[in-house]
Design a protein around this motif. Structure first.
Motif, short mmCIF file in Angstrom:
data_model
loop_
_atom_site.label_atom_id
_atom_site.label_comp_id
_atom_site.label_asym_id
_atom_site.label_seq_id
_atom_site.Cartn_x
_atom_site.Cartn_y
_atom_site.Cartn_z
N UNK A 171 0.83 -1.21 0.00
CA UNK A 171 0.00 0.00 0.00
C UNK A 171 0.86 1.26 0.00
N UNK A 172 1.96 1.25 0.74
CA UNK A 172 2.84 2.41 0.77
C UNK A 172 3.41 2.70 -0.61
N UNK A 173 3.75 1.63 -1.35
CA UNK A 173 4.25 1.84 -2.71
C UNK A 173 3.17 2.43 -3.61
N UNK A 174 1.93 1.99 -3.43
CA UNK A 174 0.83 2.53 -4.22
C UNK A 174 0.48 3.95 -3.77
N UNK A 175 0.64 4.21 -2.47
CA UNK A 175 0.31 5.53 -1.95
C UNK A 175 1.22 6.61 -2.53
N UNK A 176 2.47 6.23 -2.82
CA UNK A 176 3.40 7.19 -3.41
C UNK A 176 2.88 7.70 -4.75
N UNK A 228 -6.92 4.48 -0.05
CA UNK A 228 -7.25 3.18 0.53
C UNK A 228 -8.36 2.50 -0.26
N UNK A 229 -9.39 3.27 -0.64
CA UNK A 229 -10.50 2.68 -1.39
C UNK A 229 -10.07 2.16 -2.75
N UNK A 230 -9.29 2.97 -3.44
CA UNK A 230 -8.81 2.53 -4.76
C UNK A 230 -7.87 1.35 -4.63
N UNK A 231 -7.04 1.33 -3.59
CA UNK A 231 -6.12 0.21 -3.37
C UNK A 231 -6.89 -1.08 -3.10
N UNK A 232 -7.97 -0.96 -2.34
CA UNK A 232 -8.76 -2.15 -2.02
C UNK A 232 -9.41 -2.74 -3.26
N UNK A 233 -10.03 -1.89 -4.08
CA UNK A 233 -10.77 -2.39 -5.23
C UNK A 233 -9.87 -2.78 -6.40
#
Length: 309
Positions: free
Chosen positions: A181-186, A191-196
């Motif tokens: 998630x931290x890599x995607x957050x960069x 959080x919602x987009x990461x989950x789906x």
């Protein structure tokens, strides 16, 4: 060359006598267990297409006797059974969708280390596994929400299974790391987009297990419909089957005063027995069809979700 030598060495290795005896014993035991488990299902199948007199007389053992499909014809000619079958399909599909929509986001949220209140929320959920409000308060809640005689009375009260949620939470915690998630957050991922878009596509195994668990539960459920449903046109299949068997059994207990009446009663009894086996097969088909598609995810999803962590 090295691999070829290893292959030759493996071929030259001979199994000792004790290993052969052990494997033979295990094979015999497993074969016996397979027969014990598979034979009752096979007997029900052949009984559903055999002459009722042969079934009651103990003549049906390994193969059908007096082949007949009368039981299936009687079942499919009953409009109530066909309608209840379609109702069960609708309730199961909608119920599983609601279950997944509630369980997976909840499990994912409780698996994240950044969720500061997850321990309190988890304890709140776990308490409901051991303590419940009871049947009467639950019925009053359903009544006040105007859900009686609707399919939502069968779906919403059990929309989340705490056990399934805990299994899914452990799966997310073991397989969807915070570093991902931290890599995607960069890159600006929420959080919602990461989950789906990331977590769910990587969680096919546990999703398949949730579909199987919830689907079988909805398909086999009849007690909720017995409590909350009064319109026969909305009954699920299991409740209709229960009603048919109980009604027929009660009717067969009546005494017959004349030879003609006794003969008619015996014929009806034979038909009821034949329909009973046919109904068992029909009600089991959806689960038997669903399982092969989920089998490859079953071991992975259950073991990762319930052992790790």
């Amino acid at each position: 060359m090295k691999k070829e030598r290893e292959i030759e060495v493996e071929k030259n290795i001979r199994r000792c006598k004790e290993d052969v005896i052990f494997d033979t014993i295990i094979f015999i035991i497993l074969t016996a267990l397979l027969l014990i488990v598979a034979y009752p299902l096979w007997w029900v199948i052949i009984s559903s297409i055999s002459d009722p007199k042969a079934v009651s007389g103990g003549q049906v053992v390994w193969h059908p006797v007096g082949l007949t499909f009368r039981g299936y014809l009687e079942v499919f000619e009953d409009k109530l059974i066909v309608r209840s079958f379609l109702n069960s399909v609708l309730y199961t599909v909608c119920g599983v969708l609601v279950n997944l929509a509630v369980t997976l986001p909840t499990a994912y949220a409780l698996s994240r280390d950044r969720f500061s209140g997850k321990k309190i929320v988890t304890i709140f959920y776990v308490i409901t596994m051991f303590f419940g409000g009871g049947l009467i308060p639950t019925y009053l809640v359903v009544q006040k929400c105007q859900l009686l005689d609707t399919m939502w009375a069968l779906i919403l009260p059990g929309s989340l299974s705490v056990y399934n949620m805990i299994v899914a939470r452990t799966f997310f915690k073991s397989n969807i790391s915070e570093e991902l998630y931290e890599a995607a957050e960069i890159d600006g991922c929420t959080q919602g987009r990461f989950f789906f878009q990331i977590a769910l596509p990587l969680s096919g195994a546990i999703t398949a297990i949730m579909v199987l668990y919830y689907g079988v539960g909805h398909w086999n459920s009849y007690f909720s419909a017995l409590i909350y449903m009064s319109d026969q046109n909305k009954f699920p299949l299991q409740l209709v089957l229960r009603s048919i068997l109980i009604t027929n059994e009660a009717a067969l207990q009546q005494a017959a005063s004349t030879p003609e009446a006794r003969e008619a009663l015996n014929a009806k009894k034979e038909l009821v027995e034949l329909m009973k086996y046919s109904l068992i097969i029909i009600s089991s088909i959806p689960v038997l069809v669903l399982y092969p598609f989920i089998q490859r995810h079953f071991v992975k999803g259950v073991m990762i979700g319930s052992v790790k962590g």
